[in-house]
Write a protein that holds these residues in place. Structure first.
Motif, short mmCIF file in Angstrom:
data_model
loop_
_atom_site.label_atom_id
_atom_site.label_comp_id
_atom_site.label_asym_id
_atom_site.label_seq_id
_atom_site.Cartn_x
_atom_site.Cartn_y
_atom_site.Cartn_z
N ARG A 83 0.82 -1.23 0.00
CA ARG A 83 0.00 0.00 0.00
C ARG A 83 0.85 1.27 0.00
O ARG A 83 0.32 2.37 -0.09
N ALA A 84 2.15 1.11 0.09
CA ALA A 84 3.04 2.28 0.14
C ALA A 84 3.27 2.84 -1.25
O ALA A 84 3.17 2.14 -2.25
N GLY A 85 3.60 4.12 -1.28
CA GLY A 85 4.05 4.75 -2.51
C GLY A 85 5.57 4.65 -2.55
O GLY A 85 6.22 4.47 -1.51
N PHE A 86 6.13 4.75 -3.72
CA PHE A 86 7.57 4.62 -3.88
C PHE A 86 8.10 5.78 -4.70
O PHE A 86 7.46 6.24 -5.64
N CYS A 87 9.29 6.23 -4.33
CA CYS A 87 9.97 7.27 -5.09
C CYS A 87 11.45 7.14 -4.79
O CYS A 87 11.87 6.30 -3.98
N GLY A 88 12.26 7.96 -5.44
CA GLY A 88 13.69 7.88 -5.17
C GLY A 88 14.54 8.75 -6.08
O GLY A 88 14.02 9.52 -6.89
N GLU A 126 19.94 4.81 -15.33
CA GLU A 126 18.50 4.76 -15.59
C GLU A 126 18.02 3.35 -15.90
O GLU A 126 16.94 2.94 -15.48
N ARG A 127 18.80 2.57 -16.63
CA ARG A 127 18.36 1.22 -17.01
C ARG A 127 18.10 0.35 -15.78
O ARG A 127 17.19 -0.47 -15.77
N HIS A 128 18.89 0.53 -14.73
CA HIS A 128 18.69 -0.24 -13.51
C HIS A 128 17.38 0.14 -12.83
O HIS A 128 16.67 -0.71 -12.29
N VAL A 129 17.06 1.43 -12.85
CA VAL A 129 15.82 1.90 -12.23
C VAL A 129 14.62 1.43 -13.04
O VAL A 129 13.63 0.96 -12.48
N ARG A 130 14.72 1.52 -14.36
CA ARG A 130 13.63 1.02 -15.20
C ARG A 130 13.39 -0.48 -14.96
O ARG A 130 12.26 -0.93 -14.84
N ARG A 131 14.48 -1.23 -14.89
CA ARG A 131 14.35 -2.67 -14.63
C ARG A 131 13.73 -2.91 -13.25
O ARG A 131 12.88 -3.78 -13.08
N ALA A 132 14.13 -2.13 -12.27
CA ALA A 132 13.57 -2.26 -10.91
C ALA A 132 12.08 -1.99 -10.92
O ALA A 132 11.30 -2.75 -10.32
N LEU A 133 11.66 -0.93 -11.60
CA LEU A 133 10.23 -0.60 -11.66
C LEU A 133 9.46 -1.69 -12.40
O LEU A 133 8.36 -2.07 -11.99
N GLU A 134 10.04 -2.20 -13.46
CA GLU A 134 9.39 -3.27 -14.22
C GLU A 134 9.28 -4.55 -13.39
O GLU A 134 8.21 -5.17 -13.33
N HIS A 155 9.38 5.20 -23.33
CA HIS A 155 9.51 6.59 -23.76
C HIS A 155 9.14 7.58 -22.65
O HIS A 155 9.31 8.78 -22.81
N GLU A 156 8.63 7.08 -21.53
CA GLU A 156 8.14 7.92 -20.45
C GLU A 156 9.26 8.28 -19.47
O GLU A 156 10.09 7.44 -19.12
N SER A 157 9.26 9.50 -19.01
CA SER A 157 10.23 9.94 -18.01
C SER A 157 9.98 9.20 -16.70
O SER A 157 8.83 8.93 -16.34
N LEU A 158 11.03 8.88 -15.99
CA LEU A 158 10.87 8.22 -14.70
C LEU A 158 10.34 9.17 -13.63
O LEU A 158 9.89 8.72 -12.57
N ASP A 159 10.35 10.46 -13.92
CA ASP A 159 9.77 11.43 -13.00
C ASP A 159 8.31 11.08 -12.69
O ASP A 159 7.87 11.21 -11.54
N ALA A 160 7.57 10.62 -13.70
CA ALA A 160 6.17 10.27 -13.51
C ALA A 160 6.00 9.12 -12.52
O ALA A 160 4.97 8.99 -11.87
N SER A 161 7.03 8.29 -12.39
CA SER A 161 7.00 7.18 -11.44
C SER A 161 7.59 7.58 -10.08
O SER A 161 7.68 6.76 -9.18
N VAL A 172 14.29 19.19 -5.49
CA VAL A 172 13.03 19.95 -5.52
C VAL A 172 11.88 18.98 -5.82
O VAL A 172 10.84 19.00 -5.15
N GLN A 173 12.07 18.14 -6.81
CA GLN A 173 11.03 17.18 -7.20
C GLN A 173 10.77 16.17 -6.08
O GLN A 173 9.62 15.85 -5.79
#
Length: 194
Positions: A62-67, A74-82, A91-97, A182-183
């Motif tokens: 139920r938690a939200g995730f950010c980092g 970036e490829r490691h973060v994309r793989r982690a999210l996937e 094609h989407e920025s990881l900012d949205a995640s 800031v983000q």
């Protein structure tokens, strides 16, 4: 790890210096991590993001995730999210995640935001300026720009990197924060309902 019902947001970062900087960021922007049920989780290296994030999602559904992450990773973060079924489209920025990129690394962002003179004052307050001057005099660093010397110097000892990351954030006004912080601050201060 705290029970799933207790954590609203988990902030995944690469290491202890990033975690120290995020804690200092929370203090700077008036975000009480405890009352907002936010936990900062150093992964022990970006290559651990896929495993760590998957475990955190399973344990805290139920938690939200950010980092934070470095652009080169970036490829490691994309793989982690996937792997954690939180993936962003290619094609989407990881900012949205909720994952915000540092151009080189967080220390580089902090040095550029504060300026080399302010960073040297932080080193002086930590009784590290003389060590930095000796570092600058070494033949392999002598002709490098001060910004690059500072970045390299901060990384020469793990405890220095942790102390300095926190102190550099503490030396900033909120208006000086680099974009990734800031983000992240906006994410931490966002709505608490979950």
């Amino acid at each position: 790890m705290a029970p799933a019902t207790m954590i609203r947001t988990l902030v995944l970062v690469e290491g202890d210096s990033d975690a120290a900087a995020v804690r200092a960021l929370a203090d700077l922007v008036g975000c009480d991590l405890g009352s907002r049920r936010i936990q900062i989780w150093p992964a022990g290296g970006v290559t651990n993001f896929p495993k760590v994030l998957a475990e955190l999602v399973r344990g805290n559904p139920r938690a939200g995730f950010c980092g934070l992450y470095d652009v080169a990773d970036e490829r490691h973060v994309r793989r982690a999210l996937e792997n954690a079924s939180l993936g962003a489209a290619p094609h989407e920025s990881l900012d949205a995640s909720g994952f915000f990129a540092c151009v080189d690394d967080l220390e580089d962002e902090l040095i550029r935001a504060l300026g080399t003179g302010a960073v040297e004052r932080v080193l002086e307050a930590q009784a590290e300026l003389n060590s930095f001057r000796r570092f600058q005099a070494m033949p392999q660093h002598r002709h490098s720009p001060v910004h690059r010397q500072l970045r390299r110097f901060l990384g020469t000892r793990a405890t220095r990197k942790i102390r300095c990351a926190q102190s550099l954030v503490e030396a900033m006004d909120p208006g000086q924060l680099p974009s990734p912080l800031v983000q992240l601050a906006a994410r931490l201060l966002g709505p608490t309902s979950r």
